[in-house]
Design a protein around this motif. Structure first.
Motif, PDB file in Angstrom:
ATOM      1  N   LEU A  40      -9.819   0.138   1.408  1.00 16.51           N
ATOM      2  CA  LEU A  40      -9.017   0.956   0.329  1.00 16.51           C
ATOM      3  C   LEU A  40     -10.145   1.575  -0.774  1.00 16.51           C
ATOM      4  CD1 LEU A  40      -7.592  -2.135   0.969  1.00 16.51           C
ATOM      5  CD2 LEU A  40      -5.549  -0.661  -0.039  1.00 16.51           C
TER       6      LEU A  40
ATOM      7  N   SER B 278       1.000  -1.076   0.051  1.00 17.43           N
ATOM      8  CA  SER B 278      -0.303   0.056   0.058  1.00 17.43           C
ATOM      9  C   SER B 278       0.726   1.218  -0.014  1.00 17.43           C
ATOM     10  CB  SER B 278      -0.845  -0.052   1.347  1.00 17.43           C
ATOM     11  OG  SER B 278      -0.223   0.172   2.358  1.00 17.43           O
TER      12      SER B 278
ATOM     13  N   ILE C  28      -5.293   3.622   4.036  1.00 19.29           N
ATOM     14  CA  ILE C  28      -6.123   2.538   4.389  1.00 19.29           C
ATOM     15  C   ILE C  28      -6.834   2.755   5.694  1.00 19.29           C
ATOM     16  CG2 ILE C  28      -6.252  -0.124   4.811  1.00 19.29           C
ATOM     17  CD1 ILE C  28      -3.507  -0.393   3.538  1.00 19.29           C
TER      18      ILE C  28
END
Length: 362
Positions: free
Chosen positions: A281, A270, A276
């Motif tokens: 997401l 990520s 997040i």
């Protein structure tokens, strides 16, 4: 039989005799040559002061053409579309001003050229017999010589005021066309706004701070607990549904997103903690190949498929491309929670949404 008329300055003027080409015998003429009437000199041919006045008139016309071209540009920016005047036929102020300025600019150049030809260019009468479609080498050489003679007789080399004013008027004449290219659409870097959603590099997510992510169609805000692991939810920015018609479609074509929720251990990579929120997401819904909407999700592999050309993206690995013609990952939207616990965007997308274009490397 050849007649030579003399210019008042004493130089002979050629081409006013019987009119047939010197290389053609008289027997080749289909009819007897009637000859030409005696040449009548114009005032500008015999009076240099009259020629100077004509030169100033022509230059003034070219100069006025340049003025109206500049007025076109001024009117384009100064008069808003929708402004109403008491105009002929109900035309809008912008339409009338732009049309009149450009039309007058073109007319003035045309009138100036006509006056130049009528008063200052040579007006010798020339008769030429019809010749075969493929001219002889002698005729071609004569043509080049005639063109050079015409250029000389036009006086453009001897009359710099006309030459410069004409070049100036013609040089800026394409300016309105360049200005009107602006009407083809927003520039790539134009910032989006709530009314239009314009620009290629920006979306409605950047209109204001902390735009809420809401469900498509119904417009309800979303909490992380509203999404189950493995779900895919179609989202849009809050306020998008307030738009209508073309503005709605244009804005939605760039701002639509998909939200997925997965177990933390399933997330391979990520862009950081701020991207997040509780396993949720958010990615652009617009394929980076040719801009098709994406929503075919395989929850076990976290792959999302574009239905147009089968580009496949791994949402667990920063939406990188694992199959198909797409050249870039789907842009990801940075998320956080607002005071009420709803998902909001921290900023606009960090990468432009949709297909690539000439400045995509930015």
């Amino acid at each position: 039989m050849t007649q030579l008329d003399k210019h008042p300055g004493g130089e002979p003027v050629h081409g006013e005799g019987d009119g047939h080409d010197s290389h053609l015998p008289v027997a080749d003429e289909p009819i007897a040559n009637p000859g030409l009437p005696e040449h009548t000199w114009r005032p500008t041919d015999v009076d240099e002061d009259a020629a100077k006045r004509a030169e100033r008139q022509v230059s003034t016309l070219f100069g006025l053409s340049a003025v109206f071209t500049v007025l076109f540009v001024v009117a384009y920016f100064a008069i808003e579309i929708g402004d109403s005047w008491d105009t002929f036929g109900g035309l809008g102020a912008s339409t009338l001003a732009l049309g009149m300025c450009l039309g007058i600019a073109l007319i003035l150049i045309g009138v100036g050229i006509i006056q130049w030809a009528r008063k200052l260019m040579a007006d010798h009468e020339i008769v030429e017999m019809r010749h075969p479609s493929r001219s002889s080498d002698e005729d071609r050489a004569a043509t080049v010589e005639a063109l050079n003679t015409g250029l000389e007789e036009s006086g453009i080399a001897r009359r710099p005021l006309i030459r410069r004013s004409l070049l100036g008027a013609v040089a800026i004449l394409p300016l309105p066309a360049v200005i009107m290219l602006r009407d083809l659409g927003p520039t790539p870097g134009q910032v989006a706004n709530a009314e239009e959603g314009t620009g290629l590099e920006h979306t409605l997510w950047g209109v204001r701070p902390e735009v809420r992510v809401v469900r498509d169609v119904i417009g309800t805000p979303i909490r992380p607990t509203d999404i189950e692991v493995g779900d895919l939810v179609n989202g849009i920015p809050d306020g998008l549904l307030d738009l209508e018609g073309v503005e709605l479609q244009v804005a939605k074509a760039k701002a639509a997103v998909i939200l997925v929720k997965m177990e933390p251990d399933d997330i391979k990579s990520s862009q950081g903690e701020d991207w997040i929120v509780d396993g949720v997401l958010c990615f652009s819904k617009i394929c980076s190949h040719v801009g098709c909407p994406i929503s075919l999700y395989e929850r076990t592999t976290h792959h999302v498929l574009c239905p147009c050309h089968q580009s496949t993206f791994d949402l667990s690995d920063s939406a990188k491309v694992i199959f198909g013609p797409a050249g870039r990952p789907l842009p990801q939207l940075p998320l956080k929670l607002d005071d009420a616990g709803y998902l909001v965007a921290q900023s606009d997308f960090q990468q432009p949404v949709g297909p690539s274009y000439w400045s995509r490397e930015k």
